[in-house]
Design an enzyme around this catalytic site. Structure first.
Site, PDB file in Angstrom:
ATOM      1  CG  LEU A  36      20.817  -5.711   2.182  1.00 62.70           C
ATOM      2  CD1 LEU A  36      21.596  -6.993   1.932  1.00 62.70           C
ATOM      3  CD2 LEU A  36      20.181  -5.214   0.895  1.00 62.70           C
ATOM      4  CG  ASP A  37      13.771  -4.922   3.570  1.00 63.42           C
ATOM      5  OD1 ASP A  37      14.071  -3.882   4.194  1.00 63.42           O
ATOM      6  OD2 ASP A  37      13.028  -4.941   2.578  1.00 63.42           O
ATOM      7  CB  ALA A  38      14.854  -9.390   8.346  1.00 65.72           C
TER       8      ALA A  38
ATOM      9  CB  THR B 217      16.915  -8.390   1.340  1.00 67.14           C
ATOM     10  OG1 THR B 217      15.578  -7.943   1.075  1.00 67.14           O
ATOM     11  CG2 THR B 217      17.762  -8.151   0.103  1.00 67.14           C
TER      12      THR B 217
ATOM     13  CG  HIS C  29      10.172  -1.972   2.289  1.00 66.87           C
ATOM     14  ND1 HIS C  29      11.213  -2.746   2.749  1.00 66.87           N
ATOM     15  CD2 HIS C  29       9.312  -1.831   3.339  1.00 66.87           C
ATOM     16  CE1 HIS C  29      11.002  -3.054   4.020  1.00 66.87           C
ATOM     17  NE2 HIS C  29       9.870  -2.509   4.413  1.00 66.87           N
TER      18      HIS C  29
END
Length: 230
Positions: free
Chosen positions: A100-102, A104, A183
């Site tokens: 997961l993105d930072a 998210t 993304h």
């Protein structure tokens, strides 16, 4: 399995430390001192280190409720990582299945089982991921139709697979994807003229984030949850 690998896997020692221990005569296999670090251990052998029997534990499977600001990595010099949220004794050989993105939040799966994590992330395996998406503007009916049909994203040769959209509020939706492009959620919403304000992963396949887990909390997966990733 080599003796040094067995000891480093079943004890707190690193591979280098295990080799030193072996050379020092601290390791025994079936009652005999072994000093050959690369010698392979027979199936079912009894291995002792300093007189204590060693056993390789089975694979570990965890779910973590990832907070914002934590990166999905095992190491990072600038930011806290998902592994930093776990007790040190659990982190050995863990890797992340589906990052997961930072910024998210939500469900993160961690395991020592490489084949299992491949099934979670492989595009050849239908393992849908569901996200709760907070939007900057109300979602238009035409945008929902595009998301459910498939969108050609910038710099991607193929359109996205059809997504499932569930409208919770005018600016809050649940989006279920069966693929995991870079993304992807943010790019899909941008392509239909909206912007993601917050993103939270709720489920991967049949595994849903345990509502009892506070941000940063974790628990082991149940046997049923592990088996659900086929």
């Amino acid at each position: 399995m080599r003796l040094d690998q067995f000891i480093s896997t079943s004890s707190p020692l690193s591979r280098k430390e295990a080799r030193r221990a072996i050379h020092a005569g601290r390791a025994e296999v079936n009652g005999e001192v072994w000093k050959d670090v690369g010698k392979h251990i027979p199936t079912g052998a009894t291995v002792l280190l300093d007189g204590a029997q060693l056993t390789i534990q089975g694979d570990r499977y965890l779910m973590l409720n990832k907070p914002a600001g934590v990166v999905s990595a095992t190491r990072d010099s600038d930011h806290p990582t998902a592994l930093d949220l776990l007790p040190a004794e659990l982190t050995r050989d863990l890797h992340i299945a589906g990052r997961l993105d930072a910024d998210t939040t939500g469900l993160l799966l961690l395991t020592t089982d490489g084949k299992w994590s491949h099934r979670v992330t492989s595009p050849r395996v239908d393992c849908p991921k569901t996200y709760r998406v907070s939007l900057s503007a109300p979602i238009a009916t035409s945008a929902i139709r595009e998301l459910e049909t498939g969108i050609l994203l910038r710099n991607d040769p193929k359109p996205t697979k059809s997504a499932q959209v569930r409208v919770l509020d005018s600016q809050l939706i649940e989006l279920t994807l069966s693929e995991g492009r870079y993304h992807q959620v943010k790019r899909m919403l941008a392509a239909v003229g909206n912007h993601v304000e917050a993103l939270h992963r709720q489920s991967i396949g049949a595994i849903s984030l345990d509502p009892a887990l506070e941000p940063g909390g974790y628990r082991e997966l149940t046997e049923q949850e592990i088996a659900s990733i086929g």
